[in-house]
Scaffold this active site. Structure first.
Site, PDB file in Angstrom:
ATOM      1  N   ILE A  12       0.839  -1.208   0.000  1.00 37.05           N
ATOM      2  CA  ILE A  12       0.000   0.000   0.000  1.00 37.05           C
ATOM      3  C   ILE A  12       0.875   1.259   0.000  1.00 37.05           C
ATOM      4  CG2 ILE A  12      -1.871   1.223   1.177  1.00 37.05           C
ATOM      5  CD1 ILE A  12      -2.678  -1.535   2.409  1.00 37.05           C
ATOM      6  N   SER A 124      -7.407  -0.947  10.263  1.00 41.06           N
ATOM      7  CA  SER A 124      -8.120  -1.958   9.477  1.00 41.06           C
ATOM      8  C   SER A 124      -9.549  -2.092   9.962  1.00 41.06           C
ATOM      9  CB  SER A 124      -7.388  -3.290   9.659  1.00 41.06           C
ATOM     10  OG  SER A 124      -8.179  -4.359   9.219  1.00 41.06           O
ATOM     11  N   TYR A 149      -2.999 -10.013  15.313  1.00 39.75           N
ATOM     12  CA  TYR A 149      -2.832  -8.921  14.342  1.00 39.75           C
ATOM     13  C   TYR A 149      -3.904  -7.855  14.559  1.00 39.75           C
ATOM     14  CZ  TYR A 149      -3.612  -6.328  10.049  1.00 39.75           C
ATOM     15  OH  TYR A 149      -3.856  -5.309   9.148  1.00 39.75           O
ATOM     16  N   LYS A 153      -3.800  -3.609  15.909  1.00 36.06           N
ATOM     17  CA  LYS A 153      -4.428  -2.416  15.316  1.00 36.06           C
ATOM     18  C   LYS A 153      -5.325  -1.729  16.360  1.00 36.06           C
ATOM     19  CE  LYS A 153      -2.636  -2.803  11.291  1.00 36.06           C
ATOM     20  NZ  LYS A 153      -1.547  -1.897  10.932  1.00 36.06           N
ATOM     21  N   ASN A 199      -5.154 -14.269   1.567  1.00 35.33           N
ATOM     22  CA  ASN A 199      -6.262 -13.417   1.113  1.00 35.33           C
ATOM     23  C   ASN A 199      -6.764 -13.847  -0.263  1.00 35.33           C
ATOM     24  OD1 ASN A 199      -4.301 -11.089   2.727  1.00 35.33           O
ATOM     25  ND2 ASN A 199      -6.366 -11.524   3.421  1.00 35.33           N
ATOM     26  N   ARG A 292     -13.988 -20.553   7.193  1.00 36.78           N
ATOM     27  CA  ARG A 292     -12.703 -20.313   7.855  1.00 36.78           C
ATOM     28  C   ARG A 292     -12.979 -19.736   9.242  1.00 36.78           C
ATOM     29  NH1 ARG A 292      -8.594 -16.173   4.906  1.00 36.78           N
ATOM     30  NH2 ARG A 292     -10.286 -14.747   5.352  1.00 36.78           N
ATOM     31  N   ASP A 295     -14.010 -15.887  10.356  1.00 42.31           N
ATOM     32  CA  ASP A 295     -14.632 -15.106   9.270  1.00 42.31           C
ATOM     33  C   ASP A 295     -16.038 -14.667   9.650  1.00 42.31           C
ATOM     34  OD1 ASP A 295     -12.582 -15.076   7.502  1.00 42.31           O
ATOM     35  OD2 ASP A 295     -13.420 -16.543   6.108  1.00 42.31           O
TER      36      ASP A 295
HETATM   37  P1  NAD Z   1       3.177  -4.940   3.391  1.00 41.61           P
HETATM   38  O1  NAD Z   1       3.686  -6.092   4.174  1.00 41.61           O
HETATM   39  O2  NAD Z   1       3.253  -5.018   1.898  1.00 41.61           O
HETATM   40  O3  NAD Z   1       3.915  -3.585   3.851  1.00 41.61           O
HETATM   41  C1  NAD Z   1       4.395  -3.392   5.166  1.00 41.61           C
HETATM   42  C2  NAD Z   1       5.861  -2.976   5.062  1.00 41.61           C
HETATM   43  O4  NAD Z   1       6.359  -2.720   6.381  1.00 41.61           O
HETATM   44  C3  NAD Z   1       6.743  -4.055   4.458  1.00 41.61           C
HETATM   45  O5  NAD Z   1       7.495  -3.502   3.392  1.00 41.61           O
HETATM   46  C4  NAD Z   1       7.661  -4.489   5.601  1.00 41.61           C
HETATM   47  O6  NAD Z   1       8.951  -4.869   5.154  1.00 41.61           O
HETATM   48  C5  NAD Z   1       7.675  -3.247   6.482  1.00 41.61           C
HETATM   49  N1  NAD Z   1       7.935  -3.480   7.895  1.00 41.61           N
HETATM   50  C6  NAD Z   1       7.313  -4.373   8.726  1.00 41.61           C
HETATM   51  N2  NAD Z   1       7.803  -4.269   9.978  1.00 41.61           N
HETATM   52  C7  NAD Z   1       8.746  -3.281   9.947  1.00 41.61           C
HETATM   53  C8  NAD Z   1       9.605  -2.714  10.923  1.00 41.61           C
HETATM   54  N3  NAD Z   1       9.617  -3.141  12.188  1.00 41.61           N
HETATM   55  N4  NAD Z   1      10.452  -1.724  10.540  1.00 41.61           N
HETATM   56  C9  NAD Z   1      10.460  -1.269   9.252  1.00 41.61           C
HETATM   57  N5  NAD Z   1       9.680  -1.779   8.292  1.00 41.61           N
HETATM   58  C10 NAD Z   1       8.827  -2.769   8.634  1.00 41.61           C
HETATM   59  O7  NAD Z   1       1.684  -4.653   3.857  1.00 41.61           O
HETATM   60  P2  NAD Z   1       0.561  -3.716   3.224  1.00 41.61           P
HETATM   61  O8  NAD Z   1      -0.527  -4.598   2.725  1.00 41.61           O
HETATM   62  O9  NAD Z   1       1.162  -2.720   2.333  1.00 41.61           O
HETATM   63  O10 NAD Z   1       0.033  -3.046   4.566  1.00 41.61           O
HETATM   64  C11 NAD Z   1       0.506  -1.786   5.014  1.00 41.61           C
HETATM   65  C12 NAD Z   1      -0.170  -1.458   6.330  1.00 41.61           C
HETATM   66  O11 NAD Z   1      -1.590  -1.457   6.134  1.00 41.61           O
HETATM   67  C13 NAD Z   1       0.100  -2.473   7.436  1.00 41.61           C
HETATM   68  O12 NAD Z   1       0.203  -1.785   8.666  1.00 41.61           O
HETATM   69  C14 NAD Z   1      -1.146  -3.348   7.416  1.00 41.61           C
HETATM   70  O13 NAD Z   1      -1.391  -3.946   8.664  1.00 41.61           O
HETATM   71  C15 NAD Z   1      -2.220  -2.318   7.074  1.00 41.61           C
HETATM   72  N6  NAD Z   1      -3.419  -2.929   6.473  1.00 41.61           N
HETATM   73  C16 NAD Z   1      -3.279  -3.723   5.362  1.00 41.61           C
HETATM   74  C17 NAD Z   1      -4.396  -4.333   4.810  1.00 41.61           C
HETATM   75  C18 NAD Z   1      -4.266  -5.224   3.608  1.00 41.61           C
HETATM   76  O14 NAD Z   1      -5.206  -5.953   3.289  1.00 41.61           O
HETATM   77  N7  NAD Z   1      -3.171  -5.214   2.871  1.00 41.61           N
HETATM   78  C19 NAD Z   1      -5.663  -4.106   5.376  1.00 41.61           C
HETATM   79  C20 NAD Z   1      -5.770  -3.278   6.493  1.00 41.61           C
HETATM   80  C21 NAD Z   1      -4.624  -2.685   7.036  1.00 41.61           C
HETATM   81  C1  UD1 Z   2      -8.575 -10.641   6.149  1.00 41.19           C
HETATM   82  C2  UD1 Z   2      -8.300 -10.627   7.631  1.00 41.19           C
HETATM   83  C3  UD1 Z   2      -8.383  -9.201   8.150  1.00 41.19           C
HETATM   84  C4  UD1 Z   2      -7.461  -8.293   7.348  1.00 41.19           C
HETATM   85  C5  UD1 Z   2      -7.841  -8.409   5.865  1.00 41.19           C
HETATM   86  C6  UD1 Z   2      -6.976  -7.585   4.965  1.00 41.19           C
HETATM   87  C7  UD1 Z   2      -9.067 -12.823   8.446  1.00 41.19           C
HETATM   88  C8  UD1 Z   2     -10.069 -13.546   9.306  1.00 41.19           C
HETATM   89  N1  UD1 Z   2      -9.235 -11.487   8.339  1.00 41.19           N
HETATM   90  O1  UD1 Z   2      -9.888 -10.159   5.933  1.00 41.19           O
HETATM   91  O2  UD1 Z   2      -8.002  -9.168   9.509  1.00 41.19           O
HETATM   92  O3  UD1 Z   2      -7.593  -6.944   7.770  1.00 41.19           O
HETATM   93  O4  UD1 Z   2      -7.701  -9.781   5.473  1.00 41.19           O
HETATM   94  O5  UD1 Z   2      -5.672  -8.092   4.950  1.00 41.19           O
HETATM   95  O6  UD1 Z   2      -8.145 -13.414   7.902  1.00 41.19           O
HETATM   96  N2  UD1 Z   2     -11.754 -16.475   0.988  1.00 41.19           N
HETATM   97  C9  UD1 Z   2     -11.983 -17.696   0.379  1.00 41.19           C
HETATM   98  N3  UD1 Z   2     -10.894 -18.418  -0.010  1.00 41.19           N
HETATM   99  C10 UD1 Z   2      -9.609 -17.981   0.162  1.00 41.19           C
HETATM  100  C11 UD1 Z   2      -9.401 -16.728   0.789  1.00 41.19           C
HETATM  101  C12 UD1 Z   2     -10.502 -16.011   1.202  1.00 41.19           C
HETATM  102  O7  UD1 Z   2     -13.121 -18.121   0.201  1.00 41.19           O
HETATM  103  O8  UD1 Z   2      -8.656 -18.704  -0.185  1.00 41.19           O
HETATM  104  C13 UD1 Z   2     -12.940 -15.668   1.374  1.00 41.19           C
HETATM  105  C14 UD1 Z   2     -13.027 -15.362   2.861  1.00 41.19           C
HETATM  106  O9  UD1 Z   2     -13.721 -16.369   3.532  1.00 41.19           O
HETATM  107  C15 UD1 Z   2     -13.740 -14.004   2.850  1.00 41.19           C
HETATM  108  C16 UD1 Z   2     -13.280 -13.345   1.543  1.00 41.19           C
HETATM  109  O10 UD1 Z   2     -12.798 -14.422   0.726  1.00 41.19           O
HETATM  110  O11 UD1 Z   2     -15.134 -14.201   2.772  1.00 41.19           O
HETATM  111  C17 UD1 Z   2     -12.154 -12.342   1.750  1.00 41.19           C
HETATM  112  O12 UD1 Z   2     -11.113 -12.973   2.494  1.00 41.19           O
HETATM  113  P1  UD1 Z   2      -9.691 -12.251   2.718  1.00 41.19           P
HETATM  114  O13 UD1 Z   2      -9.166 -11.742   1.427  1.00 41.19           O
HETATM  115  O14 UD1 Z   2      -8.831 -13.196   3.495  1.00 41.19           O
HETATM  116  O15 UD1 Z   2     -10.053 -10.984   3.595  1.00 41.19           O
HETATM  117  P2  UD1 Z   2     -10.862 -10.875   4.988  1.00 41.19           P
HETATM  118  O16 UD1 Z   2     -11.152 -12.198   5.558  1.00 41.19           O
HETATM  119  O17 UD1 Z   2     -12.004  -9.953   4.769  1.00 41.19           O
END
Ligand code: NAD
Ligand code: UD1
Length: 333
Positions: A12, A124, A149, A153, A199, A292, A295
């Protein structure tokens, strides 16, 4: 503005840096590369033709962090760095609490010492637990998280609120992301999960490229339009643009503000599969399996507050998300 980005080479953050640079902000980036690659910096530069000041540092390392930042004038920090794999957090809780919470505490200490009191935090929708109502507004009470996790948050949000409460010169924006998917339309930036993806979208793209045989759909007996789980999928570029808009709230001395970043639309697992198949003309074999643990049936945002105050709303469609996710994955082969 001079913006400090932690977790700069991650999924992100890398997209956010592109949007920030395209809006003439200057970037100082920090990452320990624990879940990303240094090549991301070249790919960002290919898109924006601009460089970032990058430091490979763990944000828990107070001395190195302070040393790197002491000579920069930082107007705002966007804090993405953190570990994010839900399943792994259950088996390694101490690593998650240490990395995410101690990392944030160390960062806050250094920011305070260098005189930066402006922070945007990546939270999140997971903090809502099993939401009390749908669509979810920011007033929805926070719930019981089902994994460490999610608790990190939850706890970091509280740490930030308490920090601002004690010292009113802090301005803090908490962004609660829904389900970010998609990739940069150039195909240069995207999500590269380690090992078996948790995911949905990364799993689908790995089935599409033949790396995995089929997708397991976790349950089709939910109370949703087709029985499969419903989520608010948001294109990562829309999400990135939300951060640029959040800087306006910081500039307006917002105190603490919380925003949902989602599209306001819920799509089921089968909706995503069928849209992916239609847009990319690739069949995704799947098998319905058990639910899962942890969920929930349905989760989507009401993003009205971000629309009203940040003047932000998501623009990309599910079709765009499916096309761009596959465009990125197919270039990785
Ligand atoms: P990502 O893993 O791609 O990015 C996180 C980055 O942080 C990585 O490059 C990692 O190397 C770095 N990092 C981790 N620990 C560190 C540390 N101690 N010092 C320095 N760098 C460190 O993840 P993302 O999907 O880009 O997520 C970014 C943020 O958004 C995270 O905080 C994540 O929890 C939050 N978030 C992500 C999602 C999602 O679905 N991707 C959803 C909700 C919230
Ligand atoms: C998950 C995390 C959530 C996190 C978010 C973004 C869990 C319980 N929650 O959310 O904490 O903030 O990712 O990183 O893991 N699914 C399938 N088959 C798969 C994978 C997913 O059917 O192989 C379904 C899941 O049941 C869900 C949907 O797809 O209904 C989305 O799943 P996913 O992408 O893992 O996201 P979340 O569960 O919403």
């Amino acid at each position: 503005m001079n913006i400090l980005i932690t977790g700069a080479t991650g999924f992100i953050a890398s997209h956010t840096i592109v949007e920030l640079q395209q809006n003439n902000h200057d970037i100082i980036g920090i990452d320990n590369l624990s879940n990303s690659s240094i090549d991301t910096l070249d790919n960002i530069e290919k898109i924006t033709k601009k460089k970032i000041d990058f430091y490979q540092i763990d944000i828990r390392d107070y001395d190195r962090l302070k040393d790197a930042l002491k000579n920069h004038k930082i107007d705002c920090c966007i804090h993405f760095a953190g570990l994010k794999a839900v399943g792994e957090s259950v088996s390694k809780p101490l690593e998650y609490y240490d990395n995410n919470i101690n990392g944030t505490l160390t960062l806050l200490k250094v920011l305070k010492e260098i005189g930066c009191h402006n922070l945007i935090f990546s939270s999140s929708a997971t903090v809502y637990g099993s939401p009390k109502f749908i669509p979810i507004t920011e007033d929805c009470p926070k719930g019981i998280c089902t994994n460490p996790y999610g608790w990190t948050k939850h706890m970091i949000e509280q740490i930030l609120i308490d920090t601002q409460n004690a010292t009113k010169d802090w301005n803090i924006v908490i962004l609660r992301y829904f389900n970010p998917i998609g990739a940069h339309p150039s195909g240069l930036l995207g999500e590269k999960p380690n090992g078996i993806p948790n995911n949905l979208m990364p799993y689908i793209t790995q089935v599409a490229c033949g790396k995995r045989e089929k997708l397991f759909v976790y349950g089709n007996d939910y109370n949703t339009h087709d029985g499969t789980g419903v989520r608010d999928y948001i294109h990562v570029v829309d999400l990135a643009r939300g951060h640029v808009k959040a800087l306006n709230a910081i500039n307006n001395k917002c105190g603490v503000e919380i925003f949902n970043l989602g599209t306001g639309h819920g799509y089921s697992v089968l909706d995503v599969i069928h849209t992916f198949e239609k847009v990319n003309q690739i069949k995704i074999p799947y098998e319905i399996t058990d639910r899962r643990p942890g969920d929930i049936a349905t989760c989507y945002a009401k993003p009205a507050k971000a629309e009203k105050i940040l003047k932000w709303c998501a623009e990309f469609t599910l079709e765009d998300m499916c096309r761009d996710s596959w465009n990125y994955q197919s270039k990785q082969r």
